[in-house]
Design a protein around this motif. Structure first.
Motif, PDB file in Angstrom:
ATOM      1  N   ALA A 220       0.869  -0.960  -0.144  1.00 19.48           N
ATOM      2  CA  ALA A 220       0.100  -0.126   0.038  1.00 19.48           C
ATOM      3  C   ALA A 220       0.737   1.169   0.005  1.00 19.48           C
ATOM      4  O   ALA A 220       0.587   2.360  -0.934  1.00 19.48           O
ATOM      5  N   GLU A 221       1.959   1.166   0.984  1.00 20.33           N
ATOM      6  CA  GLU A 221       2.871   2.475   1.059  1.00 20.33           C
ATOM      7  C   GLU A 221       3.585   2.407  -0.528  1.00 20.33           C
ATOM      8  O   GLU A 221       3.839   3.879  -1.130  1.00 20.33           O
ATOM      9  N   LEU A 222       3.843   1.690  -1.083  1.00 28.26           N
ATOM     10  CA  LEU A 222       4.721   1.556  -2.214  1.00 28.26           C
ATOM     11  C   LEU A 222       3.452   2.055  -3.470  1.00 28.26           C
ATOM     12  O   LEU A 222       4.117   3.043  -4.180  1.00 28.26           O
ATOM     13  N   ALA A 223       2.230   1.793  -3.355  1.00 31.26           N
ATOM     14  CA  ALA A 223       1.295   2.214  -4.420  1.00 31.26           C
ATOM     15  C   ALA A 223       1.237   4.036  -4.182  1.00 31.26           C
ATOM     16  O   ALA A 223       1.172   4.627  -5.020  1.00 31.26           O
ATOM     17  N   GLN A 224       1.550   4.170  -2.783  1.00 31.46           N
ATOM     18  CA  GLN A 224       1.059   5.901  -2.567  1.00 31.46           C
ATOM     19  C   GLN A 224       2.055   6.536  -3.229  1.00 31.46           C
ATOM     20  O   GLN A 224       1.821   7.805  -3.271  1.00 31.46           O
ATOM     21  N   LEU A 225       3.261   6.033  -3.518  1.00 31.80           N
ATOM     22  CA  LEU A 225       4.379   6.856  -4.110  1.00 31.80           C
ATOM     23  C   LEU A 225       4.021   7.358  -5.357  1.00 31.80           C
ATOM     24  O   LEU A 225       4.640   8.265  -5.970  1.00 31.80           O
ATOM     25  N   PHE A 226       2.949   6.507  -6.215  1.00 31.96           N
ATOM     26  CA  PHE A 226       2.670   6.854  -7.548  1.00 31.96           C
ATOM     27  C   PHE A 226       1.626   8.062  -7.653  1.00 31.96           C
ATOM     28  O   PHE A 226       0.847   8.266  -8.689  1.00 31.96           O
ATOM     29  N   GLY A 227       1.348   8.470  -6.382  1.00 24.14           N
ATOM     30  CA  GLY A 227       0.596   9.812  -6.682  1.00 24.14           C
ATOM     31  C   GLY A 227      -0.990   9.349  -5.761  1.00 24.14           C
ATOM     32  O   GLY A 227      -1.093   8.216  -5.165  1.00 24.14           O
ATOM     33  N   ASP A 228      -1.958  10.342  -5.914  1.00 23.29           N
ATOM     34  CA  ASP A 228      -2.987   9.914  -5.003  1.00 23.29           C
ATOM     35  C   ASP A 228      -4.075   9.190  -5.796  1.00 23.29           C
ATOM     36  O   ASP A 228      -3.818   8.627  -6.838  1.00 23.29           O
ATOM     37  N   SER A 229      -5.076   8.941  -5.188  1.00 26.68           N
ATOM     38  CA  SER A 229      -6.065   7.658  -5.400  1.00 26.68           C
ATOM     39  C   SER A 229      -7.298   8.376  -6.567  1.00 26.68           C
ATOM     40  O   SER A 229      -7.988   7.897  -6.745  1.00 26.68           O
ATOM     41  N   SER A 230      -7.047   9.709  -6.908  1.00 25.74           N
ATOM     42  CA  SER A 230      -8.158  10.258  -7.694  1.00 25.74           C
ATOM     43  C   SER A 230      -8.137   9.476  -9.026  1.00 25.74           C
ATOM     44  O   SER A 230      -9.300   9.170  -9.328  1.00 25.74           O
ATOM     45  N   SER A 231      -7.076   9.223  -9.889  1.00 31.33           N
ATOM     46  CA  SER A 231      -7.369   8.375 -10.774  1.00 31.33           C
ATOM     47  C   SER A 231      -5.977   7.467 -10.724  1.00 31.33           C
ATOM     48  O   SER A 231      -4.806   8.088 -10.372  1.00 31.33           O
ATOM     49  N   PRO A 232      -6.054   6.213 -11.206  1.00 29.50           N
ATOM     50  CA  PRO A 232      -4.807   5.451 -11.023  1.00 29.50           C
ATOM     51  C   PRO A 232      -3.673   5.724 -11.801  1.00 29.50           C
ATOM     52  O   PRO A 232      -3.909   6.200 -12.984  1.00 29.50           O
ATOM     53  N   ALA A 233      -2.393   5.539 -11.642  1.00 35.58           N
ATOM     54  CA  ALA A 233      -1.220   6.023 -12.405  1.00 35.58           C
ATOM     55  C   ALA A 233      -0.993   4.791 -13.289  1.00 35.58           C
ATOM     56  O   ALA A 233      -0.959   3.642 -12.881  1.00 35.58           O
ATOM     57  N   ARG A 234      -0.619   5.218 -14.495  1.00 35.37           N
ATOM     58  CA  ARG A 234      -0.375   4.156 -15.617  1.00 35.37           C
ATOM     59  C   ARG A 234       1.155   3.733 -15.424  1.00 35.37           C
ATOM     60  O   ARG A 234       1.992   4.621 -15.247  1.00 35.37           O
TER      61      ARG A 234
END
Lengths: 388, 388
Positions: free
Chosen positions: B30-44
């Motif tokens: 979960a912490e790794l995923a947070q590095l890619f930005g906020d949850s407003s829209s998933p990062a590609r």
């Protein structure tokens, strides 16, 4: 997950220096040499020339060699100038890129040495990428040799080559050591290349300076008659507005924002691709401006009189307002998505509604855009039937 | 020559973020995923894996796919992970670079999207160059998978590939979006790769932190026994010192100064080239440190006891102190000039005389350096005759 104590922010400072002169290698030769550093020890310089330019100006390599000799306390020319193909083919594959990287290696150009590139925008893009990535960046001095490159890309901080069918797919942001706009490189240009910088001038005038638009309207006859003083004035003003955007605009490496200076460019890039670059970038930008001005008038309440005014200005400068590829609306409209992809993130297209009044739109009504394309074609067709 | 009024300076700010964790894709998912930005829209996210790593950890691609699925509000994985060759071959030609650029293009990775690269230093260098130059820079998250890359290059701001026989001839400075050091990637390493980060740890300890050197001396047995906690502590401290140099050292893109972190590297790079990369970078750096410590003791009044101390430490960690290529002094000494060329400008070699005491020398006495090489070989030979 734990952050290292030393994680943090840092800044890198760049100086973006753009100068104008005439006869860079003769009358301005001493000043040009001074750009390369002090006279304590001469700077090693690899000179790369655009083959299109040397064909039009065959004495140039000798002039550069003579310049280096008279400035030998500052300039140590690394072998004879390397001549590479110019035009879009310079960046359509890696031939030029590789030639320059190899020359940097073979001729022992280091991070404190220089590449001096003299040529048009496409060639400067490919040579610039080679300079920016060799040894992770050797110093680059650019002498743009076309109106387009002196007004626009040649004075910017980007480089790039095309790959896998995509324009500028591979490139970097890399501020050059210096850029020198020498108007005396321009008289040998063909008519098409002579006018090419003027559509970018209209673009930047629409975005930032109506007085430049007025200047262009008044100067059309002089420019058609290839008045060098007038061209120099227009190119210098256009370059200055472009550089101001980079230096003072707050996002020189386009990290967070879209690019207002790309007004009219989504369709221009696509039309260039569709015509296999038979349509020049300058001509494509002229058409691209008209399409988006029509769109702004139809969809955003933009000024109709501005549309007519810009069409007249472009036509009086010799720009065509249509080309066959424009009949393939679907493929042309694909350019919107390509443009979004290259910039990244959500769609953000700059639209001009009045001089010096622009807005960013995040979606495009494709039916209205088809109308805008049609209106541009119609005006272009009238022009052709009048002139043809 | 006249400068444009808008010419001037600008700064670009970067955030260099390095984190540590265990089990990045599961416990820390979960912490790794947070590095890619906020949850407003998933990062590609395009995931690129080192083939050496997936061979040792075949479940990794599935683990990453599962992670992306559980984090689908933040992560939109762009197809199945791309596996590319690891090791020096990853950067010895443009195959990996091209594979990644093409995948970025085909899978529609834009400047707001991500490349997630998991692998060793050479693979991260090639993938990093592709990410840094595609669309003039897409975001890169690195998970270095070796002790060497976690301690050194993987946490830096550089990338590069070899070309025309020259190491790192083509590359850029490009701060990654984030780096995550996951110690649980390390246990499958071979003994040679396990120890490889430790010579860089000794290097940075000699330059900046004697307490790290003491830690290494005391931890030798535990490290030989592959104690993961100890390795994580050493790699984290080494990475932190490396990152501090970048973030707080004042010249992160090495524009004006030589590179103190390249202590011992002129000969290391040359020995790698001379052995066709059969000598690992970690082992080469161990030898390179010894050569320059001997030189410092002979020519600069450096500490003799430090030379013995570092030799003992390297040996207790399993490093060889000599290799056949060292008998060709002339070719090895050519590495001095190659090193100067790559850095640019005048020669500047960092030499350590006492722990945390270094100086830059601008010339090397080649006869003394031959002696330093000989002394290193002799010590290495004694070691071999004792162990062999």
């Amino acid at each position: 997950m734990k952050e290292l104590p030393s994680s943090g922010s840092f800044s890198v400072r760049w100086h973006h220096r753009v100068l104008t002169c005439r006869d860079a290698f003769t009358d301005s030769g001493a000043e040009l040499a001074q750009l390369f550093g002090d006279s304590s020890s001469p700077a090693r310089v690899l000179c790369v020339l655009d083959g299109g330019l040397t064909k039009a100006a065959p004495a140039l390599p000798d002039r550069i060699a003579a310049w280096a000799q008279t400035q030998s306390d500052r300039i140590d020319l690394a072998g004879t100038p390397l001549t590479v193909p110019g035009g879009e083919q310079a960046k359509n594959d890696r031939t030029v890129f590789d030639q320059v990287v190899r020359a940097i290696h073979d001729r022992r150009i280091c991070r404190q040495s220089f590449v001096l590139a003299v040529g048009g925008g496409a060639m400067l893009d490919a040579v610039g990428l080679a300079a920016a990535t060799s040894h992770r960046g050797v110093r680059l001095v650019r002498l743009p040799s076309t109106t387009l490159s002196q007004a626009d890309a040649g004075v910017g901080v980007k480089n790039g080559i095309n790959a896998f069918g995509a324009k500028n797919l591979i490139g970097t942001f890399a501020p050059p050591w210096a850029v020198v706009n020498d108007a005396t490189l321009l008289p040998t240009l063909t008519d098409r290349d002579w006018r090419a910088g003027l559509s970018e001038a209209i673009k930047v005038a629409l975005l930032k300076d109506e007085s430049l638009l007025i200047d262009l309207e008044h100067a059309a006859v002089a420019l058609q008659n290839r008045d060098l003083d007038v061209m120099e004035r227009i190119a210098t003003r256009t370059a200055d507005l472009h550089v101001a955007h980079i230096v003072h605009g707050g996002d020189p490496f386009e990290i967070s924002r879209a690019r207002p200076l790309d007004f009219g460019h989504w369709s221009a890039h696509q039309l260039e691709q569709m015509t296999g670059f038979r349509l020049s970038h300058g001509d494509a930008v002229g058409i691209g401006l008209m399409i988006d001005l029509h769109y702004a008038a139809l969809a955003l309440g933009g000024s109709q009189s501005l549309v007519r005014r810009v069409a007249s200005c472009l036509q009086s400068l010799g720009f065509p307002l249509c080309c066959d590829a424009m009949s393939d609306h679907d493929r042309l409209l694909d350019g919107l998505e390509r443009f979004r992809e290259h910039l990244g993130g959500a769609m953000a297209i700059t639209m001009v509604t009045e001089p010096e009044h622009s807005q960013e739109v995040s979606s495009i009504d494709r039916d209205v855009m088809r109308q805008a394309i049609e209106l541009t074609v119609r005006r272009g067709g009238e022009q052709m039937s009048r002139t043809g």
